[in-house]
Design a protein around this motif. Structure first.
Motif, PDB file in Angstrom:
ATOM      1  N   ARG A 109     -39.013 -14.851  31.016  1.00 17.92           N
ATOM      2  CA  ARG A 109     -38.265 -14.637  29.774  1.00 17.92           C
ATOM      3  C   ARG A 109     -39.181 -14.095  28.678  1.00 17.92           C
ATOM      4  NH1 ARG A 109     -36.125 -19.407  25.715  1.00 17.92           N
ATOM      5  NH2 ARG A 109     -34.895 -18.083  24.331  1.00 17.92           N
ATOM      6  N   LEU A 149     -31.994 -16.785  30.743  1.00 13.73           N
ATOM      7  CA  LEU A 149     -33.236 -17.239  31.382  1.00 13.73           C
ATOM      8  C   LEU A 149     -33.733 -18.530  30.735  1.00 13.73           C
ATOM      9  CD1 LEU A 149     -35.177 -13.877  31.848  1.00 13.73           C
ATOM     10  CD2 LEU A 149     -33.923 -15.190  33.564  1.00 13.73           C
ATOM     11  N   THR A 203     -42.002 -20.475  35.791  1.00 17.71           N
ATOM     12  CA  THR A 203     -41.921 -19.045  36.088  1.00 17.71           C
ATOM     13  C   THR A 203     -40.748 -18.406  35.356  1.00 17.71           C
ATOM     14  OG1 THR A 203     -42.959 -19.286  38.257  1.00 17.71           O
ATOM     15  CG2 THR A 203     -41.575 -17.340  37.922  1.00 17.71           C
ATOM     16  N   THR A 204     -39.601 -19.074  35.369  1.00 18.38           N
ATOM     17  CA  THR A 204     -38.412 -18.553  34.696  1.00 18.38           C
ATOM     18  C   THR A 204     -38.682 -18.312  33.221  1.00 18.38           C
ATOM     19  OG1 THR A 204     -36.985 -19.758  36.235  1.00 18.38           O
ATOM     20  CG2 THR A 204     -35.983 -18.985  34.197  1.00 18.38           C
ATOM     21  N   GLU A 234     -39.053 -18.992  45.272  1.00 20.71           N
ATOM     22  CA  GLU A 234     -39.390 -17.999  44.246  1.00 20.71           C
ATOM     23  C   GLU A 234     -38.665 -16.678  44.501  1.00 20.71           C
ATOM     24  OE1 GLU A 234     -43.637 -17.962  44.405  1.00 20.71           O
ATOM     25  OE2 GLU A 234     -43.826 -19.299  42.651  1.00 20.71           O
ATOM     26  N   VAL A 271     -33.068 -13.978  38.626  1.00 21.31           N
ATOM     27  CA  VAL A 271     -33.651 -13.542  37.355  1.00 21.31           C
ATOM     28  C   VAL A 271     -33.389 -12.057  37.121  1.00 21.31           C
ATOM     29  CG1 VAL A 271     -35.866 -13.061  36.233  1.00 21.31           C
ATOM     30  CG2 VAL A 271     -35.384 -15.352  37.150  1.00 21.31           C
ATOM     31  N   GLU A 304     -26.291 -20.410  38.671  1.00 21.77           N
ATOM     32  CA  GLU A 304     -27.607 -19.838  38.960  1.00 21.77           C
ATOM     33  C   GLU A 304     -28.623 -20.932  39.297  1.00 21.77           C
ATOM     34  OE1 GLU A 304     -25.239 -16.983  36.689  1.00 21.77           O
ATOM     35  OE2 GLU A 304     -25.739 -19.097  36.353  1.00 21.77           O
ATOM     36  N   LEU A 363     -35.244 -17.195  43.292  1.00 23.65           N
ATOM     37  CA  LEU A 363     -35.265 -17.234  41.834  1.00 23.65           C
ATOM     38  C   LEU A 363     -35.356 -15.825  41.252  1.00 23.65           C
ATOM     39  CD1 LEU A 363     -35.562 -18.777  39.108  1.00 23.65           C
ATOM     40  CD2 LEU A 363     -38.039 -18.674  39.484  1.00 23.65           C
ATOM     41  N   LEU A 377     -31.647 -21.325  32.135  1.00 24.26           N
ATOM     42  CA  LEU A 377     -31.999 -21.629  33.524  1.00 24.26           C
ATOM     43  C   LEU A 377     -33.298 -22.423  33.588  1.00 24.26           C
ATOM     44  CD1 LEU A 377     -31.657 -21.362  36.570  1.00 24.26           C
ATOM     45  CD2 LEU A 377     -32.665 -19.070  36.424  1.00 24.26           C
ATOM     46  N   GLY A 378     -34.294 -22.017  32.828  1.00 24.63           N
ATOM     47  CA  GLY A 378     -35.560 -22.752  32.816  1.00 24.63           C
ATOM     48  C   GLY A 378     -35.377 -24.185  32.359  1.00 24.63           C
TER      49      GLY A 378
END
Length: 275
Positions: free
Chosen positions: A114, A31, A109-110, A15, A22, A80, A18, A34-35
């Motif tokens: 966002r 974002l 979380t990503t 995290e 982020v 990323e 990450l 990435l998610g």
């Protein structure tokens, strides 16, 4: 999601990596991408037991696990995503399943970050909660979406027919992933967990409120202020109308229930008379 001690430490390390990435993301679309990439890796690992065992094998050298990862995914996901996943596979997880749980947590979380940056976190939380209530109220729909033998693409298409163009893009991505990869969670419980994650992102507890009648905005504001004062922390309301209560409110916060409904008082009276 319940993790053993080693996996909790591993997730914390991932995290941190990450959040560094982020923080440097140029826009909301990056974002979102990435998610989605992290969710795609969850799908890959869920379907490849030998691969997830190899990537979680703490008896091998971390550099070897990272090399395996990069050999598989280089050029297929963004730099990323590779950086985040490299951290995931070079730390120690309690077991392979929890490594996959960790990647799923990072993807969620990503996407919630966002929504937060877009000023849409409240909206996403509310949409997840309301969709959960809609599905819980339609037995056939819940069965279709929870059927382990059902085609995942068909489930996603069914959900899309309900939400496409009606919800935030982050909500849609989270829900699509849930029906595609439920990973032991029923659809209703999964949506409840996602809504709770969104609330936690805002450092608020969730009060599930059932009311005999519709509450207007002013009534909800007063109730939220009262609960916030009682619990000495911010409280988010999820309100649904339940005429069977006959009057009043039924409030559930965590394991605590505040029953101010007419039905609840009548039930208590019947218990007292029977004792």
């Amino acid at each position: 999601m319940t993790l053993h001690a080693a996996s909790r430490d591993a997730l914390a390390a991932a995290e941190l990596r990450l959040l560094e990435i982020v923080d440097g993301a140029k826009d909301s679309a990056a974002l979102g991408k990435l998610g989605e990439e992290l969710f795609a890796v969850v799908g890959l690992l869920s379907g490849q037991p030998s691969l997830r065992r190899a990537l979680a094998d703490a008896s091998t050298e971390p550099t070897g696990r990272e090399g395996l990862l990069r050999g598989l995914l280089a050029g297929k996901v963004s730099d990323e995503a590779l950086q985040v996943l490299a951290t995931v596979v070079t730390v120690r997880w309690s077991n392979p399943r929890e490594l996959v749980d960790g990647v799923e947590s990072l993807a969620r979380t990503t996407l919630l970050v966002r929504a937060e940056r877009d000023g849409r976190l409240d909206t996403v939380e509310d949409e997840l909660f309301r969709l959960g209530r809609i599905i819980a109220g339609n037995h056939d729909l819940e069965l279709a979406l929870s059927d382990p033998a059902g085609d995942s693409a068909g489930k996603v298409a069914l959900v899309d027919s309900l939400v496409a163009g009606k919800v935030d893009e982050t909500t849609k991505t989270l829900v699509d992933q849930l029906v595609r990869e439920p990973r032991g969670l029923g659809i209703v419980n999964g949506l409840s967990d996602l809504a709770a994650l969104a609330a936690k992102r805002r450092e608020r507890s969730v009060a599930h409120v059932r009311s005999a009648v519709e509450l207007d905005a002013a009534q909800q504001d007063r109730l939220e202020a009262t609960l916030t004062r009682i619990y000495s922390r911010p409280i988010a309301l999820h309100v649904e109308v339940d005429p069977s209560l006959r009057g009043g409110l039924l409030i559930k916060i965590g394991d605590e229930i505040i029953d101010g409904s007419v039905a609840g008082r009548l039930a208590a009276l019947r218990r007292d008379l029977a004792s």
